[in-house]
Design a protein around this motif. Structure first.
Motif, PDB file in Angstrom:
ATOM      1  N   VAL A 124       0.894  -1.247   0.243  1.00  0.00           N
ATOM      2  CA  VAL A 124      -0.221   0.010   0.061  1.00  0.00           C
ATOM      3  C   VAL A 124       1.242   1.207  -0.217  1.00  0.00           C
ATOM      4  CG1 VAL A 124      -2.038   1.160   1.252  1.00  0.00           C
ATOM      5  CG2 VAL A 124      -2.382  -1.288   0.687  1.00  0.00           C
ATOM      6  N   HIS A 125       2.044   1.261   0.387  1.00  0.00           N
ATOM      7  CA  HIS A 125       2.543   2.517   1.116  1.00  0.00           C
ATOM      8  C   HIS A 125       3.638   3.090  -0.168  1.00  0.00           C
ATOM      9  CE1 HIS A 125       0.811   4.313   4.954  1.00  0.00           C
ATOM     10  NE2 HIS A 125       1.250   2.818   5.533  1.00  0.00           N
ATOM     11  N   LEU A 126       4.375   1.634  -0.549  1.00  0.00           N
ATOM     12  CA  LEU A 126       5.758   1.853  -1.889  1.00  0.00           C
ATOM     13  C   LEU A 126       4.210   1.438  -2.742  1.00  0.00           C
ATOM     14  CD1 LEU A 126       8.238   2.383  -2.497  1.00  0.00           C
ATOM     15  CD2 LEU A 126       8.594   0.223  -2.113  1.00  0.00           C
ATOM     16  N   PHE A 150       4.508  12.877  -2.100  1.00  0.00           N
ATOM     17  CA  PHE A 150       4.230  11.374  -1.139  1.00  0.00           C
ATOM     18  C   PHE A 150       4.251  12.005   0.137  1.00  0.00           C
ATOM     19  CE2 PHE A 150       8.167   9.673  -4.630  1.00  0.00           C
ATOM     20  CZ  PHE A 150       6.877   9.642  -5.474  1.00  0.00           C
ATOM     21  N   ALA A 151       3.668  10.402   0.892  1.00  0.00           N
ATOM     22  CA  ALA A 151       3.468  10.901   2.377  1.00  0.00           C
ATOM     23  C   ALA A 151       4.836   9.876   3.269  1.00  0.00           C
ATOM     24  CB  ALA A 151       2.496   9.958   2.721  1.00  0.00           C
ATOM     25  N   LEU A 176      12.190   6.963  -3.563  1.00  0.00           N
ATOM     26  CA  LEU A 176      12.290   7.384  -5.167  1.00  0.00           C
ATOM     27  C   LEU A 176      11.836   8.752  -5.809  1.00  0.00           C
ATOM     28  CD1 LEU A 176      10.263   6.233  -7.490  1.00  0.00           C
ATOM     29  CD2 LEU A 176       7.787   6.159  -5.530  1.00  0.00           C
ATOM     30  N   MET A 177      11.253   9.391  -4.892  1.00  0.00           N
ATOM     31  CA  MET A 177      11.266  10.684  -4.534  1.00  0.00           C
ATOM     32  C   MET A 177      13.185  11.188  -5.212  1.00  0.00           C
ATOM     33  SD  MET A 177      10.998  13.513  -2.387  1.00  0.00           S
ATOM     34  CE  MET A 177      12.667  13.958  -1.696  1.00  0.00           C
ATOM     35  N   ASN A 178      13.816  10.732  -4.316  1.00  0.00           N
ATOM     36  CA  ASN A 178      15.119  11.361  -4.748  1.00  0.00           C
ATOM     37  C   ASN A 178      15.884  10.851  -6.384  1.00  0.00           C
ATOM     38  OD1 ASN A 178      15.766  11.810  -2.901  1.00  0.00           O
ATOM     39  ND2 ASN A 178      17.033  10.335  -1.289  1.00  0.00           N
ATOM     40  N   THR A 179      15.329   9.801  -6.884  1.00  0.00           N
ATOM     41  CA  THR A 179      15.717   9.442  -8.389  1.00  0.00           C
ATOM     42  C   THR A 179      14.398  10.572  -9.160  1.00  0.00           C
ATOM     43  OG1 THR A 179      16.183   7.754  -7.990  1.00  0.00           O
ATOM     44  CG2 THR A 179      15.292   7.740 -10.101  1.00  0.00           C
ATOM     45  N   LEU A 180      13.308  10.063  -8.642  1.00  0.00           N
ATOM     46  CA  LEU A 180      12.711  10.958  -9.379  1.00  0.00           C
ATOM     47  C   LEU A 180      12.430  12.545  -9.731  1.00  0.00           C
ATOM     48  CD1 LEU A 180       8.758   9.470  -8.949  1.00  0.00           C
ATOM     49  CD2 LEU A 180      10.672   8.206 -10.843  1.00  0.00           C
ATOM     50  N   THR A 234      11.478  21.249  -5.258  1.00  0.00           N
ATOM     51  CA  THR A 234      11.844  20.020  -5.511  1.00  0.00           C
ATOM     52  C   THR A 234      12.400  18.604  -4.881  1.00  0.00           C
ATOM     53  OG1 THR A 234      11.722  17.891  -7.266  1.00  0.00           O
ATOM     54  CG2 THR A 234      13.155  19.618  -7.072  1.00  0.00           C
ATOM     55  N   GLY A 235      12.636  17.634  -4.255  1.00  0.00           N
ATOM     56  CA  GLY A 235      13.447  16.351  -3.645  1.00  0.00           C
ATOM     57  C   GLY A 235      12.951  17.308  -1.801  1.00  0.00           C
TER      58      GLY A 235
END
Length: 302
Positions: A124-126, A150-151, A176-180, A234-235
């Motif tokens: 659910v979370h990932l 993201f949460a 995930l955030m750090n790459t996107l 961002t990030g």
């Protein structure tokens, strides 16, 4: 300066039937966004399902003069997520904001936690973040605009007893955030995360009513709306709650250079305090910063 508005924009908020998600949906709609209120309507542990809560949020938005619609898909269901995006595009033709808020809890110490409960929370979370993001990503890139929030959680950033599954998932979304944030930069798709401290179904019973009132979801919402706005960074990992907002970062120390041959294990032990010394530590914006430090310290020219 002008007020932050979302006029003409379309937002999807997952897990928006109550708690923080409801506040985000209402806040976006109040500032002009058309909002998809996504909620499976399950219990805190993810079982069951009902559209009643999401429908109530949509009714509240419409009563205030806004535009909104219900979506009851599970964020873990590929077809359901695809259908949610198709529904949004058919109705409004674009997607500007995604707030990936949906989540469940199955707390227990690792000794007592089943693999099924670990996997369910990760799903659910990932994956419940990955799947909606993947579904809207190319739409945002094609329109050269997108804002994704993201949460995450202090349980992932710092740890919390009984939440190995939840903490693992919440730190994973930071990776995930750090790459996107890098992949989205060319097309003005900005990705950030919120680490809330708030009174919701997930935190019910953990503190007195007086304390819960001090950490009402409304204290988190302004930070999330900023991260979803045109002016967003961002990030960034924004921590928010009880009227306080701060930025969480991953730092790396300057470290120790041991020379051109690998050190002994004992040498590592001897130098541990120096390895740990925080003077000169940095928060890197990408992996090149870390590897660049290693090459610099080792005198390697690239």
């Amino acid at each position: 300066m002008e007020d932050i508005r979302f006029d003409g924009q379309v937002a999807i908020v997952t897990g928006a039937g109550g708690g923080l998600g409801r506040e985000y949906a209402l806040g976006l709609a109040a500032r002009g966004a058309k909002v998809v209120v996504n909620d499976l309507g399950g219990s805190v542990d993810g079982t069951g399902g009902s559209s009643i809560a999401a429908e109530a949020v949509v009714a509240e938005i419409r009563a205030a003069g806004g535009e909104a619609m219900v979506n009851g898909a599970s964020v873990t269901d590929d077809a359901g997520v695809a259908g949610m995006v198709d529904q949004t595009m058919a109705a409004w033709g674009r997607i500007d904001v995604l707030i990936a808020n949906a989540g469940i809890l199955r707390d227990s110490s690792l000794t007592k936690m089943s693999i099924a409960d670990f996997t369910s929370v990760l799903d659910v979370h990932l994956m419940g973040t990955v799947k909606p993001v993947k579904a809207v990503w190319d739409i945002m890139r094609a329109q050269n605009y997108g804002r994704i929030v993201f949460a995450t959680s202090g349980s992932g950033l710092y740890g919390n007893f009984g939440q190995a599954n939840y903490g693992a998932a919440k730190l994973a979304v930071i990776g995930l955030m750090n790459t996107l944030k890098i992949e989205g930069a060319k097309n003005d798709v900005r990705v950030n995360a919120i680490a809330p401290v708030a009174a919701t179904r997930m935190t019910e019973g953990l503190a007195t009513p007086e304390i819960m009132a001090r950490i009402a979801p409304g204290f988190v919402t302004p930070g999330v709306l900023y991260l979803a706005s045109r002016d967003a960074p961002t990030g960034s990992i924004l921590s928010a709650g009880a009227g306080v907002m701060s930025l969480a970062r991953i730092y790396e120390t300057e470290g120790v250079y041991f020379g051109e041959t690998p050190p002994s294990v004992e040498k590592v032990r001897e130098q541990w305090d120096a390895i740990s010394d925080g003077e000169g530590q940095q928060a890197y914006s990408n992996v090149d910063g870390q590897s660049g430090k290693f090459f610099r310290r080792a005198g390697i020219l690239c």
